[in-house]
Design a protein around this motif. Structure first.
Motif, PDB file in Angstrom:
ATOM      1  N   LEU A   1      97.004  11.636 -52.465  1.00  0.00           N
ATOM      2  CA  LEU A   1      96.013  12.270 -51.594  1.00  0.00           C
ATOM      3  C   LEU A   1      95.463  13.544 -52.226  1.00  0.00           C
ATOM      4  O   LEU A   1      94.292  13.882 -52.036  1.00  0.00           O
ATOM      5  CB  LEU A   1      96.624  12.572 -50.225  1.00  0.00           C
ATOM      6  CG  LEU A   1      96.858  11.347 -49.341  1.00  0.00           C
ATOM      7  CD1 LEU A   1      97.517  11.749 -48.038  1.00  0.00           C
ATOM      8  CD2 LEU A   1      95.554  10.622 -49.057  1.00  0.00           C
TER       9      LEU A   1
ATOM     10  N   GLY B   1      87.183  10.228 -45.740  1.00  0.00           N
ATOM     11  CA  GLY B   1      88.140  10.420 -46.832  1.00  0.00           C
ATOM     12  C   GLY B   1      89.390   9.583 -46.591  1.00  0.00           C
ATOM     13  O   GLY B   1      89.842   8.839 -47.447  1.00  0.00           O
ATOM     14  N   LEU B   2      89.918   9.703 -45.381  1.00  0.00           N
ATOM     15  CA  LEU B   2      91.124   8.923 -45.054  1.00  0.00           C
ATOM     16  C   LEU B   2      90.806   7.436 -44.954  1.00  0.00           C
ATOM     17  O   LEU B   2      91.604   6.595 -45.360  1.00  0.00           O
ATOM     18  CB  LEU B   2      91.738   9.428 -43.752  1.00  0.00           C
ATOM     19  CG  LEU B   2      92.629  10.659 -43.959  1.00  0.00           C
ATOM     20  CD1 LEU B   2      92.955  11.314 -42.642  1.00  0.00           C
ATOM     21  CD2 LEU B   2      93.912  10.279 -44.679  1.00  0.00           C
TER      22      LEU B   2
ATOM     23  N   LYS C   1      83.411  13.728 -43.481  1.00  0.00           N
ATOM     24  CA  LYS C   1      84.256  13.584 -44.668  1.00  0.00           C
ATOM     25  C   LYS C   1      85.735  13.422 -44.341  1.00  0.00           C
ATOM     26  O   LYS C   1      86.422  12.670 -45.000  1.00  0.00           O
ATOM     27  CB  LYS C   1      84.076  14.809 -45.569  1.00  0.00           C
ATOM     28  CG  LYS C   1      83.227  14.532 -46.762  1.00  0.00           C
ATOM     29  CD  LYS C   1      83.413  15.582 -47.815  1.00  0.00           C
ATOM     30  CE  LYS C   1      82.512  15.257 -49.002  1.00  0.00           C
ATOM     31  NZ  LYS C   1      82.464  16.338 -49.949  1.00  0.00           N
ATOM     32  N   ASN C   2      86.208  14.155 -43.341  1.00  0.00           N
ATOM     33  CA  ASN C   2      87.633  14.048 -43.038  1.00  0.00           C
ATOM     34  C   ASN C   2      88.001  12.620 -42.679  1.00  0.00           C
ATOM     35  O   ASN C   2      88.970  12.065 -43.175  1.00  0.00           O
ATOM     36  CB  ASN C   2      88.027  14.975 -41.896  1.00  0.00           C
ATOM     37  CG  ASN C   2      87.856  16.422 -42.271  1.00  0.00           C
ATOM     38  OD1 ASN C   2      87.079  17.144 -41.678  1.00  0.00           O
ATOM     39  ND2 ASN C   2      88.568  16.851 -43.286  1.00  0.00           N
TER      40      ASN C   2
ATOM     41  N   PHE D   1      87.283  13.217 -54.779  1.00  0.00           N
ATOM     42  CA  PHE D   1      86.110  13.083 -53.921  1.00  0.00           C
ATOM     43  C   PHE D   1      86.175  13.889 -52.636  1.00  0.00           C
ATOM     44  O   PHE D   1      85.662  13.478 -51.616  1.00  0.00           O
ATOM     45  CB  PHE D   1      85.737  11.623 -53.643  1.00  0.00           C
ATOM     46  CG  PHE D   1      86.868  10.682 -53.381  1.00  0.00           C
ATOM     47  CD1 PHE D   1      87.404  10.538 -52.122  1.00  0.00           C
ATOM     48  CD2 PHE D   1      87.356   9.880 -54.410  1.00  0.00           C
ATOM     49  CE1 PHE D   1      88.418   9.626 -51.875  1.00  0.00           C
ATOM     50  CE2 PHE D   1      88.370   8.956 -54.168  1.00  0.00           C
ATOM     51  CZ  PHE D   1      88.902   8.836 -52.906  1.00  0.00           C
ATOM     52  N   GLY D   2      86.804  15.057 -52.690  1.00  0.00           N
ATOM     53  CA  GLY D   2      86.705  16.002 -51.591  1.00  0.00           C
ATOM     54  C   GLY D   2      87.043  15.436 -50.236  1.00  0.00           C
ATOM     55  O   GLY D   2      86.334  15.660 -49.263  1.00  0.00           O
ATOM     56  N   ALA D   3      88.157  14.693 -50.151  1.00  0.00           N
ATOM     57  CA  ALA D   3      88.472  14.001 -48.907  1.00  0.00           C
ATOM     58  C   ALA D   3      88.685  14.932 -47.728  1.00  0.00           C
ATOM     59  O   ALA D   3      88.540  14.512 -46.591  1.00  0.00           O
ATOM     60  CB  ALA D   3      89.706  13.122 -49.115  1.00  0.00           C
ATOM     61  N   GLY D   4      89.042  16.178 -47.982  1.00  0.00           N
ATOM     62  CA  GLY D   4      89.158  17.113 -46.863  1.00  0.00           C
ATOM     63  C   GLY D   4      90.389  16.912 -46.019  1.00  0.00           C
ATOM     64  O   GLY D   4      90.349  17.041 -44.797  1.00  0.00           O
ATOM     65  N   ILE D   5      91.524  16.583 -46.657  1.00  0.00           N
ATOM     66  CA  ILE D   5      92.749  16.412 -45.882  1.00  0.00           C
ATOM     67  C   ILE D   5      93.555  17.696 -45.908  1.00  0.00           C
ATOM     68  O   ILE D   5      94.172  18.091 -44.918  1.00  0.00           O
ATOM     69  CB  ILE D   5      93.587  15.261 -46.476  1.00  0.00           C
ATOM     70  CG1 ILE D   5      92.720  14.001 -46.591  1.00  0.00           C
ATOM     71  CG2 ILE D   5      94.811  14.982 -45.625  1.00  0.00           C
ATOM     72  CD1 ILE D   5      93.334  12.922 -47.418  1.00  0.00           C
TER      73      ILE D   5
ATOM     74  N   LYS E   1      87.181  22.279 -46.121  1.00  0.00           N
ATOM     75  CA  LYS E   1      86.588  21.000 -45.760  1.00  0.00           C
ATOM     76  C   LYS E   1      87.206  20.463 -44.474  1.00  0.00           C
ATOM     77  O   LYS E   1      87.143  19.284 -44.196  1.00  0.00           O
ATOM     78  CB  LYS E   1      86.800  19.980 -46.886  1.00  0.00           C
ATOM     79  CG  LYS E   1      86.162  20.400 -48.203  1.00  0.00           C
ATOM     80  CD  LYS E   1      86.189  19.253 -49.199  1.00  0.00           C
ATOM     81  CE  LYS E   1      85.597  19.660 -50.523  1.00  0.00           C
ATOM     82  NZ  LYS E   1      86.537  20.494 -51.319  1.00  0.00           N
ATOM     83  N   GLY E   2      87.812  21.338 -43.725  1.00  0.00           N
ATOM     84  CA  GLY E   2      88.397  20.908 -42.455  1.00  0.00           C
ATOM     85  C   GLY E   2      89.815  20.407 -42.564  1.00  0.00           C
ATOM     86  O   GLY E   2      90.383  19.892 -41.610  1.00  0.00           O
TER      87      GLY E   2
END
Lengths: 220, 541, 434
Positions: free
Chosen positions: B223, A154-155, A150-151, B230-234, B239-240
């Protein structure tokens, strides 16, 4: 002083002549337009810089995951898209020289190729996205198998998605400010500002991809 | 300025009355009318933010629940106070209003470089405000700083509000871009860079910051939306992601934004003091250099908001040192303003009172900033009321006072009318006393360790809170009075203003008041700087 | 020196305070000087008779510019160094510092010692020994601020941060959360208790609480937790009214919730009300009165509480023993009344220290420090003097005269628990806390 408003920009001038601007002479207007566009491009670069920076930091924390996830990107599609955009940038530059020579037909032809390239780019991108969705690597349809990607993803979607949006905007600019007036024979050596600025914007869109592609697809 | 530069055919026809009707206002690309479009809208949000503040302060007047029974409502109120005041009031603030009105006039141009873009910027702002209004159905409770992971996980309308802020930021970028191009390209013949009024230099520095810093926060906010949608996890560690990354990206803009807010006010003060001292601005070059230095150095100090946030000790040391660096140009400005008054001929009209108050308020603001720049002391003060008091001194005592001062100073130019000095001075007194009464107790609360964003607090802090609330009401009354006075005079006032009531030498005062639509019948030729007060032999003015 | 930041509790606090004092003096001098000069100029150069007089066209003075650039720069360098100097100590824990793990969560602080002992809301440390807090957060950002120690550090989920201090005096001190974290951010306080070394060692080694709980049958476990987790503060066992509903005959009870819908007290309702107290609030009770025990009670604990509630059917009188045994009469022999009073106040079974500090810091209830002889305004506006009679009344009938600004939270549980002699001793102790 009359009580009638002047239009700010009056295009009702002979073909090839710069428009009459209410409060600036043509030389100043050209300089102002160019400076304005360069400043705007700077803001676009800063916009993407945030995501590049976040990518760098996330990659530092999750190196293995990024390597793995990046392998799931379609390298051929990305490479093909890179070539497509490079061609489109080339024809955009050609269009500017055509405009400077007053060859309006040449402007139309070259911008049309750029626009068409943009369209191909978007189609390939769409294909890539649909592939991802099919495998459950897409927002809203995440497959839990790929949850740990996902990380990266996502980006990936934020960056390539925002870039695709800019491709669409660029295409609109090429059409509205380039092709459309050129079909009316608007440009000449005296006046080609919209073509030049439109091409500048398109170059930026290409440039961003030139950085995105290696970062997302190659380095991972 | 040597010659009269405006020879309008009809002195009665001006930008206010040559076209009538609300449609002509809403579609006008005239920078002077766009100033008013912005002015009325941002003052609406000033009112909304002020009401939120008074509700907060009323709640805090006594320990325990006072008028608000649940903490969530309180959290929403302080969030909305911050969001309204910062994004919807002070950031557009002076640039969108006085900047719009004055920049072409001061440089001898007929309008800004891109008048249609100017109007478009206003409507982008309105759209941002409307999106924010929709978000009010489930109002945000994160604080205006939107820290993750609270902001990425809370159930309130963060995505909408943050999208509103993004759109508002876009308006700010376009305005900044417009002003930079205007100042570069549209200066009248003879208006060299070193003959520009300091308000123009300040606006220029501000516009650079607007253009460069705003995209960064815009993307950060997008962001956050991506993270929520959508839970990008940044940013979310579960989520890391990295919450401290969000803080870095946020403050990269949000520190420069305070200079967007206050630099134009510095410019305003630099215009007012020479006029009411009948003396040139002391050290013009240094004032110009300091404005640009503040803008530049302001970009590299952001993590002084994060000394205890988990950054490395090395980073903390670096950011502390550069923060001191940015304090010095500000001090230089203050010294130059006061020196301008030396051997002057000083009159105390309302704008001058505000300018002098500004010097005092900004000394407090600046010196309390020094405490926060110091590492060991900031560890104690971070997230306490000391910080709250400090930034209200800089933003309210600085930027907002600057706006009110500017509105009073250029009022005759903008409306052709004069307001009642007694009324405006009375409002000033209420405002000034109220402001200090509100925030000096808050410095002491900070010294006692009282944290900020607290709905409730231990009873030992109550007395100071009660005093602060009384001050807040007086402060609000002062602003209301001052602005209502101006509004009433603008609409119904009968006293006509002379063209140049304060005898300023700056270019905008050489045209009629109010100006004609095109500002100048003919573009003027500039032969000297705008601060040519006094004479080398000391004769005349 | 100026004492602006209050009591100094750590060995490096004086460095922070010194830096603070220096900046204060410089700031006051500079502000007064500059504003003073401005006002002076305004007065002596003012217009006379509404007319301008001649003014010299002075454009600037390079020497002055140099002076007032260089001089502030030098001052800033000095001040920056002072800030750095105090910071270095704050960020450099000694190698032998005792580590304690801290977890910040919505909305409480949990502390775990190296020997496994856990506390919530109370950090106990020995005086004169360096303590390093290794901290993380469970959900969102929080921040651990101990004003008296001058330290603060944000607490971040998914990561560890640290702060350290060496206390220089014993006492009870305030801990605040200083990073906005939601609804109960302002109530997410904790108490730092600094004990003499020997007493701390005893406290640390005492695991009688944990062992005892594990050996009890569920309803007895619930009875222990009723006191040690302070349910007793808000829920009586005898039907009397407190902040929350009495537990007498509570199991199976039915009624109306705040929103008009009905509820029935079964196992699920009790569990939900413990973990998410705002979910189903009974009509007539405050919406945000009960804090959540999420993370503080295990499933076995919750089962125990439920079983305990089931026993409260009114058929037998329930005696609630204090969490730790009261000090025996023998151990208090030879003590002065004030010392005996102090022992009673410190006895955690009496719960005084849960709500009343002895160092002046305000907690749920007024501090005992300086309490005796003080004039207080009570909730109905009238004034009382805190004398023997008032203290005695407040212990046995806490709701009678509540000081303005405090809530009706003190439990009426001392009738029968504390004798008149106990109360007199406590009063003597309070008198010593000036």
């Amino acid at each position: 002083m009359s009580a009638v408003a002047h239009p700010i920009v009056d295009h009702n001038v002979p073909a090839g002549e710069p428009p009459h601007i209410h409060h600036m002479d043509p030389v100043t207007a050209y300089g102002a337009a160019k400076l304005g566009m360069w400043l705007f491009l700077a803001t676009e670069i800063l916009l993407f810089a945030v995501m590049f920076c976040s990518f760098a930091i996330m990659r530092y924390y999750h190196l293995a995951e990024f390597h793995d996830a990046s392998k799931h990107l379609n390298l051929w599609a990305g490479g093909f898209n890179t070539i497509v955009l490079l061609i489109s940038s080339f024809t955009a530059a050609v269009a500017v020289t055509k405009a400077q020579k007053g060859d309006n037909a040449g402007v139309v032809k070259n911008f049309a190729i750029s626009l068409f390239c943009g369209l191909i780019f978007l189609c390939v991108k769409g294909y890539e996205y649909s592939e991802k969705a099919h495998h459950g690597m897409f927002p809203f349809v995440w497959n839990s198998d790929f949850y740990h990607y996902k990380n990266f993803l996502g980006l990936y979607f934020c960056m390539s998605g925002l870039h695709a949006l800019h491709v669409i905007i660029g295409m609109a600019i090429l059409y509205w400010y380039g092709i459309r007036p050129a079909t009316k024979g608007r440009f000449s050596g005296k006046y080609y500002t919209p073509v030049e600025l439109g091409a500048l914007y398109w170059h930026l869109v290409d440039l961003i991809w030139i950085y995105l592609f290696p970062l997302l697809y190659l380095v991972g | 300025m040597a010659a009269h530069v405006s020879a309008a055919v009809n002195e009665e026809l001006n930008y206010l009355n040559w076209q009538k009707g609300i449609w002509s206002w809403l579609t006008s690309t005239d920078h002077k009318r766009i100033c008013f479009l912005y002015l009325f809208t941002i003052l609406l949000f000033f009112l909304a933010g002020g009401v939120a503040a008074l509700l907060v302060r009323t709640e805090l007047a006594f320990a325990g629940p006072t008028i608000i029974t649940d903490p969530h409502t309180y959290n929403v109120l302080f969030t909305m106070h911050g969001v309204f005041m910062i994004f919807l009031f002070v950031v557009p603030g002076i640039p969108a209003t006085l900047g719009n009105f004055l920049i072409p006039l001061m440089i001898g141009a007929k309008d800004v470089a891109f008048p249609r873009l100017n109007l478009f910027s206003y409507y982008v702002y309105v759209i941002g405000a409307l999106i924010g209004a929709i978000a009010m159905f489930n109002p945000v409770d994160t604080g205006w700083t939107f820290y993750a992971p609270y902001s990425t996980t809370t159930g309130t309308s963060v995505s909408l509000m943050v999208l509103a802020a993004f759109v508002l930021g876009f308006s700010s970028i376009l305005t900044g871009l417009n002003f930079i191009v205007t100042i570069h390209q549209l200066r009248a013949p003879g208006m060299t860079w070193m003959r520009l009024p300091v308000f123009i230099w300040a606006s220029y520095a501000t516009a650079v910051i607007q253009t460069v810093a705003t995209p960064v926060v815009g993307m950060t906010l997008l962001l956050i939306i991506a993270e929520r949608a959508f839970g990008a996890g940044i940013f979310d560690p579960s989520k890391g992601g990295d919450p401290v990354l969000m803080e870095h990206l946020f403050w990269f803009y949000s520190h420069p934004v305070v200079y967007i807010m206050v630099l134009p006010a510095f410019g305003v003060v630099g215009e007012i003091i020479p006029v009411f001292s009948r003396k040139p601005l002391f050290g013009y070059k240094m004032v110009v250099v300091s404005s640009m230095a503040i803008a530049a150095v302001g970009f590299i100090v952001w993590a002084h908001h994060m000394f205890v946030a988990g950054i490395s000790d090395f980073s903390a040391k670096f950011f502390s040192i550069v923060t001191f660096l940015v304090a010095i140009p500000t001090a230089i400005k203050v010294f130059n303003w006061v020196s301008t008054m030396y051997k002057g001929s000083i009159s105390f009209k309302t704008p001058m009172l505000y300018a002098m108050a500004f010097v005092f308020l900004f000394m407090v603001a600046g010196t309390t900033g020094i405490y926060l720049a110091m590492l060991g002391v900031d560890v104690y003060y971070h997230d306490t009321y000391f910080v709250v008091a400090h930034f209200h001194y800089t933003i309210q005592g600085g930027a907002v006072i600057g706006l009110i001062a500017a509105l009073h100073f250029w009022f005759p130019k903008m409306t052709g009318k004069m307001y009642n000095e007694t009324v405006s001075k009375f409002a000033f007194a209420a405002l000034f006393i109220g402001f200090n009464l509100t925030f000096i107790p808050q410095f002491i609360l900070g010294m006692d360790g009282m944290p900020r964003r607290y709905y409730d607090y231990p009873a030992q802090y109550q007395t100071l809170h009660t005093i602060s609330t009384i001050g807040a009401y007086l402060n609000g009354f002062g602003y209301t009075f001052a602005l209502v006075n101006l509004l009433w005079t603008a609409l119904f006032g009968k006293v006509k203003a002379p063209r140049n009531p304060y005898n300023s030498h700056s270019l905008e005062w050489q045209t009629q008041s109010p100006p004609i639509h095109e500002n100048f019948a003919e573009i003027p030729v500039v032969t000297e700087d705008p601060y040519s007060y006094g004479t080398p032999t000391g004769r005349g003015h | 020196m100026l004492g602006l930041l209050g009591q100094q509790g750590s060995d490096f606090a004086h460095k922070v305070d010194y830096a603070h004092d220096v900046v204060t003096i410089i700031s006051v001098i500079c502000t007064v000087a500059i504003v003073g000069v401005m006002i002076y100029f305004a007065v002596i150069y003012r217009q006379r008779d509404g007319k301008d007089h001649e003014t010299p066209r002075i454009e600037g003075n390079n020497t002055l510019e140099v002076i007032w650039t260089v001089f502030p720069t030098l001052v800033c360098i000095w001040v920056a160094w002072l800030g750095y100097d105090s910071f270095v100590d704050l960020r450099t824990p000694p190698a032998n510092a005792m580590e304690i793990n801290v977890t910040g969560r919505k909305w409480a602080w949990d502390f775990t010692y190296k020997n496994g002992k856990k506390t919530t809301g109370e950090l106990v440390v020995p005086v004169d020994e360096p303590v390093k807090l290794v901290m993380t957060a469970k959900d969102v950002l929080h921040s651990f601020f101990v004003p008296v120690m001058r330290t603060k550090a944000d607490v971040i989920p998914g990561r560890y941060t640290y702060e350290w201090f060496r206390p220089i005096q014993t006492g009870d001190f305030q801990v605040f959360c200083t990073e906005y974290c939601g609804n109960e951010h302002s109530r997410m306080m904790a108490r730092l208790k600094v004990l003499p070394k020997a007493e701390f060692e005893r406290w640390l080694a005492d695991d009688s609480q944990a062992r005892k709980l594990a050996s009890l049958k569920p309803s007895d476990r619930g009875k222990e937790l009723y006191v040690s987790k302070q349910c007793v503060t808000c829920h009586s066992l005898d039907g009397s009214q407190r902040v929350g509903p009495s537990w007498l005959k509570i199991f199976g009870k039915e009624g109306k919730l705040a929103d008009g819908s009905t509820y029935k007290v079964d196992e699920n309702y009790i569990r939900e009300s413990i973990l998410q107290p705002q979910a189903k609030v009974v009509q007539g009770y405050p919406a945000m009165g009960m804090p959540s025990y999420q993370g503080q009670l295990s499933d076995d604990d919750i089962t125990g509480l439920i079983e305990f509630m089931k026993t409260l059917d009114g058929t037998q009188k329930v005696e609630v023993a204090p969490a730790l045994p009261k000090k025996s009469a023998a151990s208090t022999a030879g003590m002065t009344p004030a010392e005996r009073g102090k022992a009673l106040v410190n006895d955690s079974g009496n719960l005084c220290a849960t709500c009343h500090s002895i160092d002046g810091s305000a907690m749920v209830g007024p501090s005992f420090k300086g309490l005796y002889g003080r004039k207080e305004k009570i909730s109905d506006g009238s004034e009382v003097t805190v004398d023997d009679a008032y203290i005695k009344e407040s212990i046995y009938k806490p709701a009678a005269k509540i000081v303005q600004g405090y809530g009706p939270v003190m439990p009426a549980m001392y009738e029968g628990k504390l004798s008149d002699q106990d109360v007199a001793d406590i009063i003597e102790y309070i008198k010593t806390l000036k």
